[in-house]
Motif scaffolding. Sequence first.
Motif, PDB file in Angstrom:
ATOM      1  N   GLU A  14       0.813  -1.210   0.000  1.00 60.14           N
ATOM      2  CA  GLU A  14       0.000   0.000   0.000  1.00 60.14           C
ATOM      3  C   GLU A  14       0.849   1.264   0.000  1.00 60.14           C
ATOM      4  O   GLU A  14       0.450   2.295  -0.531  1.00 60.14           O
ATOM      5  N   THR A  15       2.046   1.169   0.597  1.00 62.97           N
ATOM      6  CA  THR A  15       2.948   2.327   0.590  1.00 62.97           C
ATOM      7  C   THR A  15       3.369   2.667  -0.838  1.00 62.97           C
ATOM      8  O   THR A  15       3.412   3.844  -1.230  1.00 62.97           O
ATOM      9  N   PHE A  16       3.696   1.630  -1.618  1.00 67.01           N
ATOM     10  CA  PHE A  16       4.067   1.827  -3.016  1.00 67.01           C
ATOM     11  C   PHE A  16       2.919   2.497  -3.774  1.00 67.01           C
ATOM     12  O   PHE A  16       3.115   3.474  -4.504  1.00 67.01           O
ATOM     13  N   LYS A  17       1.722   1.961  -3.604  1.00 67.71           N
ATOM     14  CA  LYS A  17       0.575   2.482  -4.342  1.00 67.71           C
ATOM     15  C   LYS A  17       0.267   3.920  -3.947  1.00 67.71           C
ATOM     16  O   LYS A  17      -0.056   4.754  -4.807  1.00 67.71           O
ATOM     17  N   ALA A  18       0.368   4.207  -2.647  1.00 64.47           N
ATOM     18  CA  ALA A  18       0.089   5.574  -2.202  1.00 64.47           C
ATOM     19  C   ALA A  18       1.122   6.563  -2.726  1.00 64.47           C
ATOM     20  O   ALA A  18       0.799   7.714  -3.030  1.00 64.47           O
ATOM     21  N   LYS A  19       2.371   6.112  -2.859  1.00 67.60           N
ATOM     22  CA  LYS A  19       3.439   7.000  -3.297  1.00 67.60           C
ATOM     23  C   LYS A  19       3.358   7.309  -4.783  1.00 67.60           C
ATOM     24  O   LYS A  19       3.545   8.458  -5.203  1.00 67.60           O
ATOM     25  N   TYR A  20       3.067   6.279  -5.587  1.00 70.21           N
ATOM     26  CA  TYR A  20       3.142   6.456  -7.043  1.00 70.21           C
ATOM     27  C   TYR A  20       1.781   6.574  -7.722  1.00 70.21           C
ATOM     28  O   TYR A  20       1.680   7.200  -8.781  1.00 70.21           O
ATOM     29  N   PHE A  21       0.742   5.975  -7.168  1.00 74.18           N
ATOM     30  CA  PHE A  21      -0.552   5.946  -7.835  1.00 74.18           C
ATOM     31  C   PHE A  21      -1.553   6.881  -7.171  1.00 74.18           C
ATOM     32  O   PHE A  21      -2.701   6.515  -6.917  1.00 74.18           O
ATOM     33  N   SER A  22      -1.115   8.089  -6.870  1.00 80.42           N
ATOM     34  CA  SER A  22      -2.001   9.094  -6.292  1.00 80.42           C
ATOM     35  C   SER A  22      -2.159  10.244  -7.276  1.00 80.42           C
ATOM     36  O   SER A  22      -1.371  10.389  -8.211  1.00 80.42           O
ATOM     37  N   GLY A  23      -3.182  11.048  -7.038  1.00 82.97           N
ATOM     38  CA  GLY A  23      -3.444  12.141  -7.967  1.00 82.97           C
ATOM     39  C   GLY A  23      -4.145  11.637  -9.216  1.00 82.97           C
ATOM     40  O   GLY A  23      -4.918  10.667  -9.187  1.00 82.97           O
ATOM     41  N   HIS A  24      -3.851  12.281 -10.335  1.00 85.22           N
ATOM     42  CA  HIS A  24      -4.478  11.932 -11.612  1.00 85.22           C
ATOM     43  C   HIS A  24      -3.623  10.863 -12.293  1.00 85.22           C
ATOM     44  O   HIS A  24      -2.513  11.134 -12.742  1.00 85.22           O
ATOM     45  N   VAL A  25      -4.145   9.626 -12.365  1.00 90.06           N
ATOM     46  CA  VAL A  25      -3.384   8.470 -12.848  1.00 90.06           C
ATOM     47  C   VAL A  25      -3.970   7.969 -14.166  1.00 90.06           C
ATOM     48  O   VAL A  25      -5.193   7.826 -14.309  1.00 90.06           O
ATOM     49  N   LEU A  26      -3.093   7.684 -15.118  1.00 88.18           N
ATOM     50  CA  LEU A  26      -3.478   7.073 -16.388  1.00 88.18           C
ATOM     51  C   LEU A  26      -2.890   5.673 -16.450  1.00 88.18           C
ATOM     52  O   LEU A  26      -1.713   5.473 -16.133  1.00 88.18           O
ATOM     53  N   ASP A  27      -3.702   4.695 -16.860  1.00 87.99           N
ATOM     54  CA  ASP A  27      -3.220   3.318 -17.003  1.00 87.99           C
ATOM     55  C   ASP A  27      -3.379   2.892 -18.459  1.00 87.99           C
ATOM     56  O   ASP A  27      -4.498   2.697 -18.950  1.00 87.99           O
ATOM     57  N   ILE A  28      -2.242   2.749 -19.143  1.00 84.02           N
ATOM     58  CA  ILE A  28      -2.247   2.419 -20.576  1.00 84.02           C
ATOM     59  C   ILE A  28      -2.218   0.910 -20.750  1.00 84.02           C
ATOM     60  O   ILE A  28      -1.331   0.222 -20.230  1.00 84.02           O
ATOM     61  N   GLY A  29      -3.196   0.389 -21.492  1.00 81.40           N
ATOM     62  CA  GLY A  29      -3.240  -1.039 -21.790  1.00 81.40           C
ATOM     63  C   GLY A  29      -3.814  -1.893 -20.682  1.00 81.40           C
ATOM     64  O   GLY A  29      -3.536  -3.091 -20.620  1.00 81.40           O
ATOM     65  N   CYS A  30      -4.641  -1.303 -19.831  1.00 81.84           N
ATOM     66  CA  CYS A  30      -5.151  -2.030 -18.657  1.00 81.84           C
ATOM     67  C   CYS A  30      -6.453  -2.760 -18.928  1.00 81.84           C
ATOM     68  O   CYS A  30      -6.945  -3.488 -18.061  1.00 81.84           O
ATOM     69  N   GLY A  31      -7.063  -2.579 -20.092  1.00 76.10           N
ATOM     70  CA  GLY A  31      -8.365  -3.174 -20.336  1.00 76.10           C
ATOM     71  C   GLY A  31      -9.397  -2.570 -19.411  1.00 76.10           C
ATOM     72  O   GLY A  31      -9.534  -1.353 -19.308  1.00 76.10           O
ATOM     73  N   THR A  32     -10.117  -3.443 -18.705  1.00 79.12           N
ATOM     74  CA  THR A  32     -11.143  -2.981 -17.766  1.00 79.12           C
ATOM     75  C   THR A  32     -10.676  -3.111 -16.314  1.00 79.12           C
ATOM     76  O   THR A  32     -11.490  -3.066 -15.393  1.00 79.12           O
ATOM     77  N   ASP A  33      -9.382  -3.286 -16.097  1.00 80.07           N
ATOM     78  CA  ASP A  33      -8.848  -3.508 -14.752  1.00 80.07           C
ATOM     79  C   ASP A  33      -7.698  -2.542 -14.483  1.00 80.07           C
ATOM     80  O   ASP A  33      -6.527  -2.929 -14.505  1.00 80.07           O
ATOM     81  N   PRO A  34      -7.998  -1.264 -14.209  1.00 78.86           N
ATOM     82  CA  PRO A  34      -6.929  -0.286 -13.969  1.00 78.86           C
ATOM     83  C   PRO A  34      -6.142  -0.610 -12.705  1.00 78.86           C
ATOM     84  O   PRO A  34      -6.625  -1.311 -11.810  1.00 78.86           O
ATOM     85  N   VAL A  35      -4.918  -0.090 -12.648  1.00 78.28           N
ATOM     86  CA  VAL A  35      -3.998  -0.423 -11.565  1.00 78.28           C
ATOM     87  C   VAL A  35      -4.539   0.001 -10.198  1.00 78.28           C
ATOM     88  O   VAL A  35      -4.285  -0.656  -9.180  1.00 78.28           O
ATOM     89  N   VAL A  36      -5.258   1.094 -10.145  1.00 76.59           N
ATOM     90  CA  VAL A  36      -6.008   1.512  -8.957  1.00 76.59           C
ATOM     91  C   VAL A  36      -7.389   1.943  -9.455  1.00 76.59           C
ATOM     92  O   VAL A  36      -7.531   2.378 -10.606  1.00 76.59           O
ATOM     93  N   PRO A  37      -8.416   1.811  -8.622  1.00 79.75           N
ATOM     94  CA  PRO A  37      -9.778   2.099  -9.095  1.00 79.75           C
ATOM     95  C   PRO A  37      -9.955   3.489  -9.700  1.00 79.75           C
ATOM     96  O   PRO A  37     -10.745   3.669 -10.635  1.00 79.75           O
ATOM     97  N   ALA A  38      -9.224   4.468  -9.174  1.00 79.45           N
ATOM     98  CA  ALA A  38      -9.415   5.841  -9.647  1.00 79.45           C
ATOM     99  C   ALA A  38      -8.657   6.146 -10.932  1.00 79.45           C
ATOM    100  O   ALA A  38      -8.817   7.230 -11.501  1.00 79.45           O
ATOM    101  N   ALA A  39      -7.839   5.226 -11.399  1.00 84.67           N
ATOM    102  CA  ALA A  39      -7.029   5.483 -12.597  1.00 84.67           C
ATOM    103  C   ALA A  39      -7.909   5.563 -13.838  1.00 84.67           C
ATOM    104  O   ALA A  39      -8.918   4.855 -13.967  1.00 84.67           O
ATOM    105  N   MET A  40      -7.509   6.398 -14.755  1.00 77.64           N
ATOM    106  CA  MET A  40      -8.192   6.524 -16.040  1.00 77.64           C
ATOM    107  C   MET A  40      -7.638   5.468 -16.996  1.00 77.64           C
ATOM    108  O   MET A  40      -6.439   5.421 -17.250  1.00 77.64           O
ATOM    109  N   PRO A  41      -8.480   4.590 -17.524  1.00 78.08           N
ATOM    110  CA  PRO A  41      -7.982   3.566 -18.444  1.00 78.08           C
ATOM    111  C   PRO A  41      -7.788   4.114 -19.854  1.00 78.08           C
ATOM    112  O   PRO A  41      -8.540   4.984 -20.298  1.00 78.08           O
ATOM    113  N   PHE A  42      -6.768   3.599 -20.532  1.00 80.42           N
ATOM    114  CA  PHE A  42      -6.589   3.901 -21.947  1.00 80.42           C
ATOM    115  C   PHE A  42      -6.205   2.603 -22.639  1.00 80.42           C
ATOM    116  O   PHE A  42      -5.110   2.088 -22.451  1.00 80.42           O
TER     117      PHE A  42
END
Length: 234
Positions: A14-42
């Motif tokens: 969770e420390t890793f996720k909080a450090k890097y996957f906060s704010g406005h997140v884009l997930d490229i190539g994630c399909g329907t399963d983004p790296v964190v729920p709030a991430a924008m899929p592409f």
Amino acid sequence: MGHEAAKTNRLRDETFKAKYFSGHVLDIGCGTDPVVPAAMPFDLEQGDANRILDYLAPDSFDCVHSSHCLEHMHNAQAALMQWWALVKPGGFLVLVVPDEDLYEQGHWPSLFNPDHKATFRLDKPSSWSPVSHDLGQLVGALPGCETVEIDRQDRGYDHSYLHLPRNRMMRHWQKALRWCFRKWNKDLYRPGPRPRWTGPWLVRFNRWLEVPIDQTRGPAVAQIQVILRKKSAD
């Protein structure tokens, strides 16, 4: 890609996720399963990741994440440059790609994913692959790039899979059987989980024949992860 991304995410606390996957997140190539729920899929539904700047504005995201997608791009270097442009100054790019020796295992075109267009290595001066990229050099060419972390991830991977060479006669028989077995046993080379009927005996037989198998279809990972930070403008 989603299967590997989910396995990779389980390696992160969770420390890793909080450090890097906060704010406005884009997930490229994630399909329907983004790296964190709030991430924008592409993904394919949103457009062509080779030309992602046609769809999204530069300096738009606090973090851009992509797992097992860059190897599918027509020009890995050009695509990565566009992905990097999306990161805000002070933001992060978290990238995961297959390690060519662990995944492709010396075979090109890929035995396990024919859509792969590039392979990636880490800390090797040369490669057997005609489409290999040294990931350290590739990301080092990005403007304003600071490498936070880059490492090879092989949790659950059996490095002793291949046996030592046998005598010449045995290897001739092995070669013939290997050719026949690979032609017959196509299920070992299809994407997705291994079929139920492929039990331990089949894995042992493949090991004896020195036929490559995709260990990532099980719990193993065979990849390189790099975390980059975009330096803030002075």
